[in-house]
Design a protein around this motif. Structure first.
Motif, PDB file in Angstrom:
ATOM      1  N   PRO A 100       0.803  -1.220   0.000  1.00 62.20           N
ATOM      2  CA  PRO A 100       0.000   0.000   0.000  1.00 62.20           C
ATOM      3  C   PRO A 100       0.842   1.278   0.000  1.00 62.20           C
ATOM      4  N   THR A 101       2.121   1.168   0.259  1.00 60.97           N
ATOM      5  CA  THR A 101       2.956   2.374   0.258  1.00 60.97           C
ATOM      6  C   THR A 101       3.246   2.847  -1.164  1.00 60.97           C
ATOM      7  N   LEU A 102       2.925   2.031  -2.181  1.00 62.50           N
ATOM      8  CA  LEU A 102       3.165   2.431  -3.570  1.00 62.50           C
ATOM      9  C   LEU A 102       2.034   3.309  -4.121  1.00 62.50           C
ATOM     10  N   ARG A 103       1.024   3.561  -3.311  1.00 59.20           N
ATOM     11  CA  ARG A 103      -0.056   4.439  -3.763  1.00 59.20           C
ATOM     12  C   ARG A 103       0.463   5.865  -3.907  1.00 59.20           C
ATOM     13  N   GLU A 104      -0.056   6.548  -4.940  1.00 59.80           N
ATOM     14  CA  GLU A 104       0.307   7.960  -5.131  1.00 59.80           C
ATOM     15  C   GLU A 104      -0.955   8.790  -4.998  1.00 59.80           C
ATOM     16  N   PHE A 105      -0.815  10.033  -4.446  1.00 57.83           N
ATOM     17  CA  PHE A 105      -1.952  10.917  -4.234  1.00 57.83           C
ATOM     18  C   PHE A 105      -1.683  12.270  -4.850  1.00 57.83           C
ATOM     19  N   TYR A 106      -2.787  12.937  -5.244  1.00 57.74           N
ATOM     20  CA  TYR A 106      -2.690  14.327  -5.663  1.00 57.74           C
ATOM     21  C   TYR A 106      -2.539  15.176  -4.403  1.00 57.74           C
ATOM     22  N   THR A 107      -2.219  16.446  -4.571  1.00 56.13           N
ATOM     23  CA  THR A 107      -2.127  17.325  -3.405  1.00 56.13           C
ATOM     24  C   THR A 107      -3.486  17.372  -2.730  1.00 56.13           C
ATOM     25  N   SER A 108      -3.484  17.381  -1.424  1.00 48.15           N
ATOM     26  CA  SER A 108      -4.740  17.300  -0.685  1.00 48.15           C
ATOM     27  C   SER A 108      -5.552  18.568  -0.875  1.00 48.15           C
ATOM     28  N   SER A 109      -6.852  18.406  -0.821  1.00 49.24           N
ATOM     29  CA  SER A 109      -7.752  19.550  -0.953  1.00 49.24           C
ATOM     30  C   SER A 109      -8.603  19.630   0.292  1.00 49.24           C
ATOM     31  N   ARG A 110      -9.124  20.822   0.550  1.00 51.98           N
ATOM     32  CA  ARG A 110      -9.894  21.053   1.752  1.00 51.98           C
ATOM     33  C   ARG A 110     -11.271  21.564   1.370  1.00 51.98           C
ATOM     34  N   ILE A 111     -12.279  20.993   2.008  1.00 55.64           N
ATOM     35  CA  ILE A 111     -13.651  21.446   1.783  1.00 55.64           C
ATOM     36  C   ILE A 111     -14.145  22.011   3.100  1.00 55.64           C
ATOM     37  N   VAL A 112     -14.636  23.262   3.066  1.00 55.93           N
ATOM     38  CA  VAL A 112     -15.116  23.947   4.269  1.00 55.93           C
ATOM     39  C   VAL A 112     -16.596  24.206   4.096  1.00 55.93           C
ATOM     40  N   SER A 113     -17.381  24.043   5.190  1.00 51.68           N
ATOM     41  CA  SER A 113     -18.808  24.334   5.095  1.00 51.68           C
ATOM     42  C   SER A 113     -18.992  25.792   4.736  1.00 51.68           C
ATOM     43  N   SER A 114     -19.938  26.083   3.892  1.00 49.89           N
ATOM     44  CA  SER A 114     -20.054  27.417   3.320  1.00 49.89           C
ATOM     45  C   SER A 114     -20.647  28.443   4.269  1.00 49.89           C
ATOM     46  N   ALA A 115     -21.540  28.057   5.124  1.00 53.12           N
ATOM     47  CA  ALA A 115     -22.253  29.053   5.936  1.00 53.12           C
ATOM     48  C   ALA A 115     -21.403  29.588   7.086  1.00 53.12           C
ATOM     49  N   ASP A 116     -20.892  28.674   7.917  1.00 51.16           N
ATOM     50  CA  ASP A 116     -20.226  29.160   9.110  1.00 51.16           C
ATOM     51  C   ASP A 116     -18.760  28.795   9.169  1.00 51.16           C
ATOM     52  N   GLY A 117     -18.276  27.881   8.364  1.00 54.93           N
ATOM     53  CA  GLY A 117     -16.872  27.511   8.362  1.00 54.93           C
ATOM     54  C   GLY A 117     -16.476  26.633   9.523  1.00 54.93           C
ATOM     55  N   LEU A 118     -17.425  26.076  10.239  1.00 52.82           N
ATOM     56  CA  LEU A 118     -17.102  25.249  11.401  1.00 52.82           C
ATOM     57  C   LEU A 118     -16.617  23.856  10.995  1.00 52.82           C
ATOM     58  N   VAL A 119     -17.116  23.352   9.895  1.00 56.29           N
ATOM     59  CA  VAL A 119     -16.754  22.004   9.478  1.00 56.29           C
ATOM     60  C   VAL A 119     -15.788  22.103   8.300  1.00 56.29           C
ATOM     61  N   ALA A 120     -14.654  21.402   8.406  1.00 60.38           N
ATOM     62  CA  ALA A 120     -13.664  21.361   7.332  1.00 60.38           C
ATOM     63  C   ALA A 120     -13.230  19.926   7.127  1.00 60.38           C
ATOM     64  N   ILE A 121     -13.126  19.514   5.882  1.00 57.31           N
ATOM     65  CA  ILE A 121     -12.719  18.152   5.538  1.00 57.31           C
ATOM     66  C   ILE A 121     -11.502  18.238   4.624  1.00 57.31           C
ATOM     67  N   ARG A 122     -10.483  17.422   4.933  1.00 50.98           N
ATOM     68  CA  ARG A 122      -9.293  17.360   4.098  1.00 50.98           C
ATOM     69  C   ARG A 122      -9.372  16.066   3.288  1.00 50.98           C
ATOM     70  N   LEU A 123      -9.272  16.188   1.961  1.00 52.08           N
ATOM     71  CA  LEU A 123      -9.375  15.023   1.082  1.00 52.08           C
ATOM     72  C   LEU A 123      -8.028  14.740   0.441  1.00 52.08           C
ATOM     73  N   ARG A 124      -7.664  13.447   0.402  1.00 54.49           N
ATOM     74  CA  ARG A 124      -6.477  13.001  -0.324  1.00 54.49           C
ATOM     75  C   ARG A 124      -6.980  12.192  -1.515  1.00 54.49           C
ATOM     76  N   ASN A 125      -6.953  12.763  -2.688  1.00 48.93           N
ATOM     77  CA  ASN A 125      -7.440  12.083  -3.885  1.00 48.93           C
ATOM     78  C   ASN A 125      -6.342  11.218  -4.475  1.00 48.93           C
ATOM     79  N   MET A 126      -6.708   9.954  -4.754  1.00 49.85           N
ATOM     80  CA  MET A 126      -5.732   8.991  -5.238  1.00 49.85           C
ATOM     81  C   MET A 126      -5.355   9.300  -6.680  1.00 49.85           C
ATOM     82  N   LYS A 127      -4.028   9.232  -6.935  1.00 46.57           N
ATOM     83  CA  LYS A 127      -3.502   9.470  -8.277  1.00 46.57           C
ATOM     84  C   LYS A 127      -3.288   8.142  -9.001  1.00 46.57           C
ATOM     85  N   SER A 128      -2.676   7.160  -8.326  1.00 50.98           N
ATOM     86  CA  SER A 128      -2.452   5.852  -8.956  1.00 50.98           C
ATOM     87  C   SER A 128      -2.319   4.785  -7.880  1.00 50.98           C
TER      88      SER A 128
END
Length: 147
Positions: A100-128
């Motif tokens: 599993p260490t051979l997995r590659e990922f794109y740069t992580s992205s962050r999604i923040v709730s639009s109304a108050d900004g209290l909830v934030a999620i960091r996503l690691r999207n798989m490249k290969s």
């Protein structure tokens, strides 16, 4: 000899037959006059006469004659089977991930709730991801970059 009453009765029957025959002849003549007036008014006969002159009758054409075909003589054929060439492609299932260490990922992205900004999620999207099939051949699945 017939009596006077019988003679009168016979004369009456003759007169009635004559009247009926004359009436039928008059009715037939009246019907013929009525039909003639209708055809004159509608002009059917003139139209039919003109169409007979202008539009020639259709000629019936027969189908073309087919040339007779000869029979095909019976034949015996033989064939030699040749197997299709092996291409060597394809996968042998199941696919397994060894490391599993051979997995590659794109740069992580962050999604923040639009109304108050209290909830934030960091996503690691798989490249290969690298997988091995049942024939011990290694393959790689490459994913597109998410937008």
């Amino acid at each position: 000899m017939a009596t006077l009453a019988e003679q009168r009765r016979a004369i009456g029957e003759q007169n009635e037959k004559a009247r009926r025959a004359a009436g039928e002849a008059m009715a037939a003549a009246r019907r013929a006059l009525g039909d003639a007036m209708i055809t004159r008014r509608t002009g059917r006969t003139e139209v039919e006469d003109l169409n007979a002159v202008v539009t020639p009758p259709r000629t019936r054409r027969s189908l073309p004659a087919l040339q007779p075909r000869g029979g095909v003589p019976a034949q015996v054929g033989t064939g030699n089977y040749t197997a299709p060439a092996a291409t060597g492609g394809g996968l042998a299932w199941p696919l397994t991930e060894d490391d599993p260490t051979l997995r590659e990922f794109y740069t992580s992205s962050r999604i923040v709730s639009s109304a108050d900004g209290l909830v934030a999620i960091r996503l690691r999207n798989m490249k290969s991801i690298t997988l091995r099939d049942d024939n011990d051949e290694e393959g790689q699945i490459i994913f597109g970059e998410p937008t």
